[in-house]
Design a protein around this motif. Structure first.
Motif, short mmCIF file in Angstrom:
data_model
loop_
_atom_site.label_atom_id
_atom_site.label_comp_id
_atom_site.label_asym_id
_atom_site.label_seq_id
_atom_site.Cartn_x
_atom_site.Cartn_y
_atom_site.Cartn_z
N LEU A 1 0.84 -1.18 0.00
CA LEU A 1 0.00 0.00 0.00
C LEU A 1 0.87 1.24 0.00
O LEU A 1 2.09 1.16 0.24
CB LEU A 1 -0.95 0.03 1.19
CG LEU A 1 -0.41 0.25 2.61
CD1 LEU A 1 -1.51 0.82 3.49
CD2 LEU A 1 0.07 -1.06 3.22
N LEU B 1 1.06 5.04 1.67
CA LEU B 1 0.54 5.93 2.70
C LEU B 1 1.02 7.35 2.42
O LEU B 1 1.99 7.56 1.70
CB LEU B 1 1.01 5.47 4.08
CG LEU B 1 0.53 4.08 4.53
CD1 LEU B 1 1.15 3.71 5.87
CD2 LEU B 1 -0.98 4.02 4.61
N GLU C 1 1.15 -4.16 4.36
CA GLU C 1 0.16 -4.41 5.39
C GLU C 1 -0.19 -5.90 5.44
O GLU C 1 -0.37 -6.54 4.41
CB GLU C 1 -1.09 -3.60 5.06
CG GLU C 1 -2.24 -3.72 6.00
CD GLU C 1 -3.34 -2.76 5.59
OE1 GLU C 1 -3.52 -1.75 6.28
OE2 GLU C 1 -4.00 -3.02 4.54
N VAL D 1 1.95 -3.21 9.93
CA VAL D 1 2.30 -2.36 8.79
C VAL D 1 3.79 -2.10 8.84
O VAL D 1 4.30 -1.54 9.82
CB VAL D 1 1.53 -1.03 8.81
CG1 VAL D 1 2.02 -0.12 7.67
CG2 VAL D 1 0.04 -1.25 8.68
N ALA E 1 1.56 8.17 10.07
CA ALA E 1 0.66 7.75 8.99
C ALA E 1 0.33 6.27 9.10
O ALA E 1 -0.81 5.85 8.86
CB ALA E 1 1.30 8.06 7.63
N ALA E 2 1.32 5.45 9.48
CA ALA E 2 1.07 4.02 9.65
C ALA E 2 0.17 3.76 10.86
O ALA E 2 -0.70 2.87 10.82
CB ALA E 2 2.39 3.28 9.80
N ARG F 1 -2.11 5.80 11.96
CA ARG F 1 -3.46 6.17 11.52
C ARG F 1 -4.09 5.05 10.70
O ARG F 1 -5.28 4.75 10.84
CB ARG F 1 -3.43 7.46 10.71
CG ARG F 1 -3.12 8.71 11.51
CD ARG F 1 -3.55 9.97 10.78
NE ARG F 1 -3.07 10.02 9.42
CZ ARG F 1 -1.89 10.53 9.05
NH1 ARG F 1 -1.07 11.01 9.98
NH2 ARG F 1 -1.53 10.55 7.78
N ARG F 2 -3.28 4.45 9.81
CA ARG F 2 -3.80 3.36 8.98
C ARG F 2 -4.30 2.21 9.85
O ARG F 2 -5.39 1.66 9.62
CB ARG F 2 -2.70 2.88 8.03
CG ARG F 2 -3.04 1.61 7.25
CD ARG F 2 -4.15 1.84 6.26
NE ARG F 2 -4.46 0.61 5.53
CZ ARG F 2 -5.39 0.52 4.57
NH1 ARG F 2 -6.08 1.58 4.23
NH2 ARG F 2 -5.60 -0.64 3.96
N GLU G 1 -7.55 3.54 11.92
CA GLU G 1 -8.77 3.92 11.21
C GLU G 1 -9.59 2.73 10.74
O GLU G 1 -10.78 2.84 10.44
CB GLU G 1 -8.44 4.82 10.02
CG GLU G 1 -7.75 4.11 8.87
CD GLU G 1 -7.21 5.06 7.81
OE1 GLU G 1 -6.69 4.57 6.79
OE2 GLU G 1 -7.31 6.27 7.99
N ARG G 2 -8.97 1.57 10.67
CA ARG G 2 -9.67 0.39 10.17
C ARG G 2 -10.47 -0.30 11.26
O ARG G 2 -11.23 -1.23 11.00
CB ARG G 2 -8.67 -0.57 9.53
CG ARG G 2 -7.89 0.08 8.38
CD ARG G 2 -6.89 -0.87 7.78
NE ARG G 2 -7.56 -1.98 7.13
CZ ARG G 2 -7.10 -3.21 7.08
NH1 ARG G 2 -5.95 -3.50 7.65
NH2 ARG G 2 -7.76 -4.16 6.45
#
Length: 269
Positions: free
Chosen positions: A38, A40, A52, A91, A129-130, A132-133, A136-137
């Protein structure tokens, strides 16, 4: 020098693993998992590569994996899959979106000039950023960083983040990565989350007294910390091809998984 990297630290950018190295298997093995690539985007707008892997049965824990100086290459994608295989979403990130664009790194990637342009703030933004990834899921409640060498140092630096559940570093160096920049020792007084450090006793790049100094700097904070050194083990011992250190690798996995299990559900975020 670009990024202000300390010259002697560049000489210590030890290559942790061979290009075809594989991470050790967790004790008891892991469910087979196939992860996905992915891209980011960091807060400064930088697009960077990541990988991921989702746990078939989530445990509520997630990890952000910080590679060594070579960035996102096969060892760290496989490691993400191993974490997922034991119930931990993972991640793995690359560091070089700002200077080398996106993509996996292979044995021909000339990482040195790109490492020289990284900064602790840039790495922290990519970690964010990782995080958050993962968050957020909605699959995880507690997030940890796990880093190796260069990534180990940067993982320790994340201990000041109260939104993490803990940080783990393998043979993370104690010298600054940029001139007048932070080190795990100087940043330790700001630590807010538990710390697990794993070191090799034969690792000449990280003297025992520096590990002790790191512990002394963490002690007044009141955070839980364990700094464990494996006697006779070299830098980068956590590698399946190092059969003579199989016991150390198994113990490292055991310590990591216990650390994650003990602190899952305890993040302040």
């Amino acid at each position: 020098m670009p990024g202000g990297v300390v010259a002697h630290e560049l000489r210590e950018n030890v290559v942790c693993f061979a290009a075809d190295a594989l991470p050790p298997e967790p004790p008891g093995g892991a469910v087979p998992v196939t992860g996905t690539d992915l891209t980011l985007t960091s807060a400064d707008g930088t697009a960077f590569s990541a990988f991921e892997a989702d746990a078939p049965t989530p445990s509520g824990a997630g990890v952000v994996i910080l590679p060594d100086v070579r960035g996102l290459f096969a060892f760290y994608t496989r490691l993400a899959e191993r974490f997922a295989g034991v119930g931990i979403d993972a991640v793995s990130i690359d560091y070089f979106g700002r200077t080398a664009g996106t993509g996996h790194r292979d044995k021909d990637f000339e990482y040195g000039p790109h490492v020289a342009q990284t900064t602790p703030d840039g790495v922290a933004a990519d970690v964010d950023a990782a995080v958050r990834r993962l968050r957020e899921r909605g699959r995880v409640t507690s997030i940890f960083t796990v880093g190796f060498c260069f990534g180990g140092s940067n993982s320790f630096l994340q201990a000041a983040r109260p939104d993490l559940a803990g940080v783990i570093g393998f043979y993370g160096g104690m010298r600054p990565r940029v001139e007048n920049g932070p080190t795990p020792i100087t940043r330790a007084p700001q630590a807010k989350v538990p710390v697990l450090g794993l070191f090799g006793g034969a690792d000449q790049s990280i003297p025992a007294e520096k590990v002790e100094e790191f512990g002394a700097a963490l002690a007044p904070t009141g955070v839980e910390y364990t700094l464990h050194t494996y006697p006779g083990a070299p830098h980068s011992f956590f590698d399946r091809s190092h059969e003579e250190y199989a016991k150390e690798c198994a113990d490292a996995w055991t310590r990591m998984l216990a650390f994650v299990n003990d602190h899952t559900g305890k993040s302040t975020a």
